[in-house]
Design an enzyme around this catalytic site. Sequence first.
Site, PDB file in Angstrom:
ATOM      1  N   LYS A   1      36.602 -38.059   2.175  1.00 35.16           N
ATOM      2  CA  LYS A   1      35.695 -39.142   1.978  1.00 35.16           C
ATOM      3  C   LYS A   1      35.791 -40.423   1.231  1.00 35.16           C
ATOM      4  O   LYS A   1      36.222 -40.074   0.074  1.00 35.16           O
ATOM      5  CB  LYS A   1      34.427 -38.317   1.573  1.00 35.16           C
ATOM      6  CG  LYS A   1      33.739 -37.306   2.575  1.00 35.16           C
ATOM      7  CD  LYS A   1      32.687 -36.424   1.817  1.00 35.16           C
ATOM      8  CE  LYS A   1      31.332 -37.298   2.102  1.00 35.16           C
ATOM      9  NZ  LYS A   1      30.019 -36.651   1.659  1.00 35.16           N
TER      10      LYS A   1
ATOM     11  N   LYS B   1      34.715 -29.663   0.334  1.00 32.50           N
ATOM     12  CA  LYS B   1      34.671 -28.492   1.277  1.00 32.50           C
ATOM     13  C   LYS B   1      33.676 -28.950   2.377  1.00 32.50           C
ATOM     14  O   LYS B   1      32.634 -29.403   2.474  1.00 32.50           O
ATOM     15  CB  LYS B   1      34.183 -27.286   0.474  1.00 32.50           C
ATOM     16  CG  LYS B   1      33.909 -26.070   1.586  1.00 32.50           C
ATOM     17  CD  LYS B   1      35.257 -25.668   1.726  1.00 32.50           C
ATOM     18  CE  LYS B   1      35.185 -24.163   2.657  1.00 32.50           C
ATOM     19  NZ  LYS B   1      36.609 -23.915   3.087  1.00 32.50           N
ATOM     20  N   TYR B   2      34.181 -28.680   3.690  1.00 32.26           N
ATOM     21  CA  TYR B   2      33.605 -28.756   4.953  1.00 32.26           C
ATOM     22  C   TYR B   2      32.692 -27.587   5.132  1.00 32.26           C
ATOM     23  O   TYR B   2      33.247 -26.544   5.624  1.00 32.26           O
ATOM     24  CB  TYR B   2      34.426 -29.281   5.997  1.00 32.26           C
ATOM     25  CG  TYR B   2      33.758 -29.500   7.463  1.00 32.26           C
ATOM     26  CD1 TYR B   2      32.913 -30.524   7.348  1.00 32.26           C
ATOM     27  CD2 TYR B   2      34.053 -28.821   8.541  1.00 32.26           C
ATOM     28  CE1 TYR B   2      32.339 -30.789   8.807  1.00 32.26           C
ATOM     29  CE2 TYR B   2      33.345 -28.727   9.656  1.00 32.26           C
ATOM     30  CZ  TYR B   2      32.531 -29.783   9.672  1.00 32.26           C
ATOM     31  OH  TYR B   2      31.971 -30.214  11.019  1.00 32.26           O
TER      32      TYR B   2
ATOM     33  N   LYS C   1      25.196 -41.556  11.679  1.00 33.71           N
ATOM     34  CA  LYS C   1      23.915 -40.817  12.338  1.00 33.71           C
ATOM     35  C   LYS C   1      23.476 -41.689  13.507  1.00 33.71           C
ATOM     36  O   LYS C   1      23.718 -42.760  13.753  1.00 33.71           O
ATOM     37  CB  LYS C   1      22.830 -41.121  11.175  1.00 33.71           C
ATOM     38  CG  LYS C   1      23.283 -40.448   9.850  1.00 33.71           C
ATOM     39  CD  LYS C   1      22.407 -40.772   8.541  1.00 33.71           C
ATOM     40  CE  LYS C   1      22.900 -40.397   7.230  1.00 33.71           C
ATOM     41  NZ  LYS C   1      22.317 -41.146   6.123  1.00 33.71           N
TER      42      LYS C   1
ATOM     43  N   ASN D   1      23.241 -42.880  -2.104  1.00 30.06           N
ATOM     44  CA  ASN D   1      23.464 -44.466  -1.656  1.00 30.06           C
ATOM     45  C   ASN D   1      22.604 -45.242  -2.326  1.00 30.06           C
ATOM     46  O   ASN D   1      21.338 -45.214  -2.247  1.00 30.06           O
ATOM     47  CB  ASN D   1      22.948 -44.520  -0.106  1.00 30.06           C
ATOM     48  CG  ASN D   1      24.035 -43.701   1.016  1.00 30.06           C
ATOM     49  OD1 ASN D   1      25.407 -44.205   0.877  1.00 30.06           O
ATOM     50  ND2 ASN D   1      23.567 -42.642   1.632  1.00 30.06           N
TER      51      ASN D   1
ATOM     52  N   ARG E   1      21.480 -48.290  -2.455  1.00 31.92           N
ATOM     53  CA  ARG E   1      21.229 -49.456  -1.382  1.00 31.92           C
ATOM     54  C   ARG E   1      19.783 -49.021  -0.390  1.00 31.92           C
ATOM     55  O   ARG E   1      19.319 -48.029  -0.403  1.00 31.92           O
ATOM     56  CB  ARG E   1      22.371 -49.693  -0.584  1.00 31.92           C
ATOM     57  CG  ARG E   1      22.864 -48.674   0.094  1.00 31.92           C
ATOM     58  CD  ARG E   1      24.017 -49.274   1.290  1.00 31.92           C
ATOM     59  NE  ARG E   1      24.700 -48.096   1.835  1.00 31.92           N
ATOM     60  CZ  ARG E   1      24.299 -47.266   2.607  1.00 31.92           C
ATOM     61  NH1 ARG E   1      23.213 -47.368   3.134  1.00 31.92           N
ATOM     62  NH2 ARG E   1      25.150 -46.157   3.040  1.00 31.92           N
TER      63      ARG E   1
ATOM     64  N   VAL F   1      19.812 -47.456   6.409  1.00 29.90           N
ATOM     65  CA  VAL F   1      19.764 -47.968   7.864  1.00 29.90           C
ATOM     66  C   VAL F   1      18.336 -47.282   8.359  1.00 29.90           C
ATOM     67  O   VAL F   1      17.681 -47.943   9.062  1.00 29.90           O
ATOM     68  CB  VAL F   1      20.794 -47.576   8.744  1.00 29.90           C
ATOM     69  CG1 VAL F   1      20.377 -47.967  10.180  1.00 29.90           C
ATOM     70  CG2 VAL F   1      22.205 -48.092   8.223  1.00 29.90           C
TER      71      VAL F   1
END
Length: 499
Positions: free
Chosen positions: A161, A204-205, A240, A293, A295, A298
């Site tokens: 990431k 970790k996924y 997304k 985030n 900010r 979206v």
Amino acid sequence: MKSKIKKILIANRGEIAVRIARTCHELGIKTVAVHSDIDSGSPHVKCSDESYSLGAPKAGESYLNAQKIVEIAKKAGVDAIHPGYGFLSENAGFVASVENENIIFIGPGVDAMRKMGEKTSARRLASSLGIPMVPGSLDAVKNEKDGLIAAEAVGYPVLLKAAGGGGGKGMRVVRTPHEFTDNYRIAQSEASSAFGDDRVYIEKYLQNPRHVEIQILADNHGNAIHLGERECSIQRRHQKIIEESPSTILNEELRRLMTQASLELIRASGYTNAGTVEFIIDEEMNYYFLEMNTRLQVEHPVTELRTNIDIVREQIAIASGEVLGYAQKDIAFQGHAVECRIYAEDTTNSFMPSTGQITHLSSPKIHGLREDSGIETGSMVTTYYDPLLTKLITWGSTRREAIERMTDVLNHYELFGVRNNIDLCLWILTHVKFRDGVYSTTFLEREFDKKLLEEIPSDLLEIAAITAVHSTLTGNNLLHKNKYTSGSGWISQRKEHMG
């Protein structure tokens, strides 16, 4: 609100620049647009009071050119800069350069952004506060060798990431050590291109998680509140597509714990302005801090429709030094909201971006619909920027009503000239698992097959193509209104074949 800010430079483009300008105009605040050469005639330029060129189309030479943007801000005599999302919105160095010129940055201060906007430092703070966190590296990995060691310690599969930004950019799933090298380099390249920062870290996924985020507002006087949650689990390539509020998975206890953890992070970091704290929830209903985030998001419109609070207006007020006008008890959540992001992409070809000119655009007049758009008929869609074209948001007194309205909107929305994902959004909205609210971030990976969008009756496809071309040539609105002629990717493909 009577703001001391009289003129704002919007350091962005597309739908978010248009959306910010709208609130500024409502407040009587002058706006300054910046644009690359290829964006000189874009809607965000047309709706602003002044505009200045940033030069070449490449983001690194235009919208990521911090020095040039600050120079324009000084030349235009603005009081403040609003960064929108993406580009420089989470770049602490940019914030510092803005503040050094005594220009207000509409967002958090440098220290808070460094603590929370940089993903690794946010993870360290969350860990120190005892907030549950996805296993992974607390710092960006120094090189490929260290990355392999960290991935082995975390255990495959892992996520690479971007440390300097979000939005799915610079994110890659790695399932075995053999896949690491290529994905590490791609993640670095994507992160550098999107944020001007190639650092990546490892996480970790988790299998089949839900992605839920909390919207917060905090002023410079010690007040902080949350505006509820958004569910963002419908994703493709970690970006997304559809968001909704409230989430279908949260119970009141889980909601309390997650909002409490969000506000704890905000207070501990000294964060001010609007921000979003993101979590994932596993199949056992355990929640984990993911990132913050620093900010505007979206998907902020779904929160605005449920709370009747203009988040951009609040951002400007907070940046002006005003006291937050709400206590937590004042926030009234009403109904349900759903957002569909309309992308220029080919849903039958691995969601590859689509380019070209918007030859026809028409939005239906449906009660409960909000559209945040950065395009118009004649707009050019290029490969230089994110393929997001417009956002459609519907509100209903119930989730079912909001979804039915969105389905109606998509069936009547006309967008021609580029391939797009309207057909995919319709497919998702009518899927039984989405309708029942039992989906995860792997929903498309598990449920979607491009053949589902290709099996269209030939007579309907031919009618759709002919009527679409006729509408473009004559200006008459003769398009059939059903899911096969809604301006979806099917029609765009057919039109291209017909020339």
